[in-house]
Design a protein around this motif. Structure first.
Motif, PDB file in Angstrom:
ATOM      1  N   VAL A 138       0.851  -1.192   0.000  1.00 46.31           N
ATOM      2  CA  VAL A 138       0.000   0.000   0.000  1.00 46.31           C
ATOM      3  C   VAL A 138       0.887   1.242   0.000  1.00 46.31           C
ATOM      4  O   VAL A 138       1.733   1.413   0.880  1.00 46.31           O
ATOM      5  CB  VAL A 138      -0.932   0.011   1.222  1.00 46.31           C
ATOM      6  N   THR A 139       0.717   2.094  -0.986  1.00 43.74           N
ATOM      7  CA  THR A 139       1.538   3.305  -1.103  1.00 43.74           C
ATOM      8  C   THR A 139       0.797   4.571  -0.675  1.00 43.74           C
ATOM      9  O   THR A 139       1.410   5.596  -0.411  1.00 43.74           O
ATOM     10  CB  THR A 139       2.015   3.479  -2.551  1.00 43.74           C
ATOM     11  N   LYS A 140      -0.530   4.480  -0.626  1.00 43.12           N
ATOM     12  CA  LYS A 140      -1.323   5.658  -0.235  1.00 43.12           C
ATOM     13  C   LYS A 140      -2.663   5.168   0.301  1.00 43.12           C
ATOM     14  O   LYS A 140      -3.240   4.220  -0.220  1.00 43.12           O
ATOM     15  CB  LYS A 140      -1.535   6.579  -1.437  1.00 43.12           C
ATOM     16  N   GLY A 141      -3.116   5.806   1.376  1.00 50.75           N
ATOM     17  CA  GLY A 141      -4.391   5.399   1.953  1.00 50.75           C
ATOM     18  C   GLY A 141      -4.258   4.078   2.690  1.00 50.75           C
ATOM     19  O   GLY A 141      -3.309   3.860   3.434  1.00 50.75           O
ATOM     20  N   ARG A 142      -5.194   3.168   2.445  1.00 51.43           N
ATOM     21  CA  ARG A 142      -5.187   1.876   3.134  1.00 51.43           C
ATOM     22  C   ARG A 142      -5.699   0.780   2.216  1.00 51.43           C
ATOM     23  O   ARG A 142      -6.169   1.034   1.103  1.00 51.43           O
ATOM     24  CB  ARG A 142      -6.080   1.949   4.378  1.00 51.43           C
ATOM     25  N   TYR A 143      -5.594  -0.448   2.703  1.00 50.38           N
ATOM     26  CA  TYR A 143      -6.157  -1.591   1.992  1.00 50.38           C
ATOM     27  C   TYR A 143      -7.569  -1.834   2.526  1.00 50.38           C
ATOM     28  O   TYR A 143      -8.060  -1.104   3.400  1.00 50.38           O
ATOM     29  CB  TYR A 143      -5.273  -2.818   2.214  1.00 50.38           C
ATOM     30  N   LEU A 144      -8.236  -2.843   2.049  1.00 57.54           N
ATOM     31  CA  LEU A 144      -9.549  -3.203   2.570  1.00 57.54           C
ATOM     32  C   LEU A 144      -9.410  -3.663   4.017  1.00 57.54           C
ATOM     33  O   LEU A 144      -8.380  -4.229   4.401  1.00 57.54           O
ATOM     34  CB  LEU A 144     -10.150  -4.335   1.724  1.00 57.54           C
ATOM     35  N   ASN A 145     -10.436  -3.441   4.835  1.00 59.12           N
ATOM     36  CA  ASN A 145     -10.393  -3.902   6.224  1.00 59.12           C
ATOM     37  C   ASN A 145     -11.678  -4.655   6.583  1.00 59.12           C
ATOM     38  O   ASN A 145     -12.623  -4.742   5.779  1.00 59.12           O
ATOM     39  CB  ASN A 145     -10.136  -2.743   7.194  1.00 59.12           C
ATOM     40  N   ARG A 153     -19.297  -2.383   2.444  1.00 55.40           N
ATOM     41  CA  ARG A 153     -19.058  -1.050   1.895  1.00 55.40           C
ATOM     42  C   ARG A 153     -18.642  -1.115   0.430  1.00 55.40           C
ATOM     43  O   ARG A 153     -17.939  -2.038  -0.004  1.00 55.40           O
ATOM     44  CB  ARG A 153     -17.956  -0.357   2.688  1.00 55.40           C
ATOM     45  N   LYS A 154     -19.034  -0.091  -0.305  1.00 53.61           N
ATOM     46  CA  LYS A 154     -18.608   0.036  -1.692  1.00 53.61           C
ATOM     47  C   LYS A 154     -17.323   0.877  -1.729  1.00 53.61           C
ATOM     48  O   LYS A 154     -17.334   2.069  -2.065  1.00 53.61           O
ATOM     49  CB  LYS A 154     -19.718   0.691  -2.527  1.00 53.61           C
ATOM     50  N   VAL A 155     -16.224   0.217  -1.345  1.00 52.77           N
ATOM     51  CA  VAL A 155     -14.909   0.865  -1.326  1.00 52.77           C
ATOM     52  C   VAL A 155     -13.950   0.021  -2.145  1.00 52.77           C
ATOM     53  O   VAL A 155     -14.199  -1.163  -2.414  1.00 52.77           O
ATOM     54  CB  VAL A 155     -14.367   1.029   0.113  1.00 52.77           C
ATOM     55  N   THR A 156     -12.845   0.626  -2.522  1.00 53.82           N
ATOM     56  CA  THR A 156     -11.894  -0.094  -3.363  1.00 53.82           C
ATOM     57  C   THR A 156     -10.462   0.392  -3.136  1.00 53.82           C
ATOM     58  O   THR A 156     -10.237   1.563  -2.798  1.00 53.82           O
ATOM     59  CB  THR A 156     -12.255   0.072  -4.856  1.00 53.82           C
ATOM     60  N   SER A 157      -9.537  -0.522  -3.328  1.00 52.71           N
ATOM     61  CA  SER A 157      -8.114  -0.199  -3.363  1.00 52.71           C
ATOM     62  C   SER A 157      -7.638  -0.487  -4.777  1.00 52.71           C
ATOM     63  O   SER A 157      -7.878  -1.584  -5.306  1.00 52.71           O
ATOM     64  CB  SER A 157      -7.344  -1.046  -2.336  1.00 52.71           C
ATOM     65  N   ILE A 158      -6.989   0.481  -5.407  1.00 54.85           N
ATOM     66  CA  ILE A 158      -6.666   0.348  -6.827  1.00 54.85           C
ATOM     67  C   ILE A 158      -5.154   0.388  -7.056  1.00 54.85           C
ATOM     68  O   ILE A 158      -4.404   0.961  -6.284  1.00 54.85           O
ATOM     69  CB  ILE A 158      -7.345   1.468  -7.658  1.00 54.85           C
ATOM     70  N   VAL A 187     -10.179   4.075  -1.391  1.00 57.96           N
ATOM     71  CA  VAL A 187      -9.612   4.261  -0.048  1.00 57.96           C
ATOM     72  C   VAL A 187      -8.107   3.990  -0.015  1.00 57.96           C
ATOM     73  O   VAL A 187      -7.451   4.264   0.988  1.00 57.96           O
ATOM     74  CB  VAL A 187     -10.317   3.343   0.976  1.00 57.96           C
ATOM     75  N   GLY A 188      -7.553   3.438  -1.097  1.00 57.49           N
ATOM     76  CA  GLY A 188      -6.125   3.137  -1.088  1.00 57.49           C
ATOM     77  C   GLY A 188      -5.561   2.911  -2.475  1.00 57.49           C
ATOM     78  O   GLY A 188      -6.285   2.632  -3.439  1.00 57.49           O
ATOM     79  N   VAL A 189      -4.240   3.063  -2.557  1.00 54.20           N
ATOM     80  CA  VAL A 189      -3.490   2.805  -3.796  1.00 54.20           C
ATOM     81  C   VAL A 189      -2.369   1.831  -3.431  1.00 54.20           C
ATOM     82  O   VAL A 189      -1.751   1.940  -2.375  1.00 54.20           O
ATOM     83  CB  VAL A 189      -2.899   4.101  -4.384  1.00 54.20           C
ATOM     84  N   TYR A 190      -2.116   0.894  -4.316  1.00 58.52           N
ATOM     85  CA  TYR A 190      -1.101  -0.118  -4.009  1.00 58.52           C
ATOM     86  C   TYR A 190      -0.156  -0.351  -5.191  1.00 58.52           C
ATOM     87  O   TYR A 190      -0.458  -0.003  -6.339  1.00 58.52           O
ATOM     88  CB  TYR A 190      -1.766  -1.443  -3.619  1.00 58.52           C
ATOM     89  N   GLU A 191       0.985  -0.957  -4.865  1.00 59.84           N
ATOM     90  CA  GLU A 191       1.927  -1.467  -5.864  1.00 59.84           C
ATOM     91  C   GLU A 191       2.070  -2.964  -5.659  1.00 59.84           C
ATOM     92  O   GLU A 191       1.744  -3.485  -4.590  1.00 59.84           O
ATOM     93  CB  GLU A 191       3.287  -0.778  -5.728  1.00 59.84           C
TER      94      GLU A 191
END
Length: 415
Positions: A138-145, A153-158, A187-191
């Protein structure tokens, strides 16, 4: 050792017999060069295998459902096996499970929009622990919890590639993207080290996907890590999972098509052991090459003793001691092995460090996914060169001792 006259004589002998000295030195240098090359080659193989496992946790078990091929307990063959949330919970209760997640497959690529930008991406529905299975960073925000799952919830990590396409330089956190008509809050950005394909994925809570896309309690895959379990312990866990699911889903013990429980740690260790054996074999070949060089030095020194028999006789007649005669030949052997060993050492290291080996492998069409970053242990290489120098010197000792035992009168009569 520091007798200038002896060194002058040694250099004179080397200049006088250039071809013979070159052949001897070439054998030694080539032996060191090949040893370094083979060790680097083996290390490159090992790195390639480890690279294949870089995207997923190596201490993990992955479970897929299929179709039965055998009748069992009144059930006919050809039955499609469907995993459910209840199976997931049952597996989670097995001793040894660390991080666990399930996946629900949203088939195909979804059209994803943000304002006037849109593109197609894969959407992956999972649990929060999925982050550890895929080594997601995770580079920004957060992952799913877990709260996301509980509240659906309708949330996503991209992935970063999704950000680049949809948002450009705009901060995506808190923004909403439209996935086939349903808005999801980012809610989050990942690599991910798994390559470009892995950073084009959009993650959403599995409970949200099951509700939004009519899946009910269905899941398609289960995977979990086993902490620091040994290989034997991981196989025990694997067998426990296999037995549990076959009993729950009414599957015959020998029906391999109905369910597959794959142990990544077992696969990883199998490859590791295989390439450890390959590295050992390559090292053995390199050592044999070095031994051939040492034998060459011994043979050359025997020839030198034979050619200089009369000279040895003259030396001993005017008072040279056996020790001085032995020292002369040992110094010559040491000089040749050290100088040529150093040349082979530098050449081998340069061949690897400047990617010549990798480029050659690629040129000949070798699959570079299985060959990556060949390396050489500098200390080990220097140690091999020193050992070679010592071995070469010892190889020269026996011809030198033979020379020291020659009686002056017999040596002077030699033609």
């Amino acid at each position: 050792m520091f007798d200038i006259d002896k060194w002058q004589e040694i250099f004179h002998t080397i200049r006088k017999n250039k071809l013979r000295t070159f052949i001897t030195a070439f054998n030694v240098a080539w032996g060191i060069f090949i040893l370094i090359l083979l060790v680097g080659f083996g290390r490159g193989f090992s790195n390639g295998v480890e690279n294949q496992f870089r995207d997923d946790a190596t201490n993990s078990i992955w479970i897929w459902a299929g179709q039965t091929s055998k009748a069992h307990k009144g059930m006919k063959p050809g039955r499609n096996i469907q995993l459910t949330n209840q199976d997931f919970e049952a597996v989670n209760r097995i001793n040894g499970v660390e991080y666990i997640t399930a996946r629900y497959y949203l088939r195909g690529e979804f059209t994803v929009r943000y304002k006037d930008r849109y593109s197609s991406f894969s959407v992956r529905a999972c649990h929060p622990d999925h982050q550890y299975l895929e080594k997601t960073i995770v580079t920004k925000g957060r992952y799913l919890n877990q709260k996301d799952l509980d509240d659906k919830r309708k949330v996503t990590s991209i992935g970063t590639e999704v950000v680049k396409v949809l948002f450009g330089n705009e901060d995506p956190i808190g923004k909403y993207i439209d996935i086939n008509g349903i808005p999801y809050k980012v809610v989050g950005v990942y690599e991910d080290e798994g390559g470009e394909g892995e950073i084009k994925i959009i993650y959403i809570p599995i409970t949200t996907a099951q509700t939004a896309y009519g899946a009910g309690n269905k899941i398609n895959q289960i995977m979990f890590t086993m902490g620091d379990a040994s290989l034997a312990e991981s196989i025990t866990i694997q067998n426990s999972v296999d037995e549990l699911l076959r009993e729950r889903l009414i599957i015959a013990e020998d029906d391999e098509r109905a369910i597959r429980v794959n142990n990544s740690l077992e696969d990883f260790m199998r490859f590791q052991n295989l390439f450890a054996g390959i590295r050992g074999f390559l090292f053995f070949v390199g050592i044999c090459t070095l031994i051939a060089g040492v034998v060459g030095i011994s043979n050359i020194m025997l020839i030198v003793v034979k050619e200089r028999t009369r000279e040895i006789g003259v030396r001993k007649a005017i008072g040279a001691t056996p020790r001085s005669v032995i020292g002369l030949f040992l110094m010559e052997a040491l000089l040749i092995t050290l100088a040529s060993g150093y040349i082979g050492l530098v050449g081998g290291i340069a061949f690897i460090e400047f990617d010549v080996l990798s480029n050659m492998m690629e040129t000949f069409g070798f699959p570079m996914d299985f060959f990556r970053n060949p390396q050489i242990n500098i200390r080990g290489a220097i140690g091999a060169t020193v050992v070679l120098a010592i071995a070469g010197t010892l190889a020269g000792y026996f011809p030198a001792r033979r020379a020291a035992k020659i009686r002056p009168i017999e040596a002077l009569r030699d033609e």
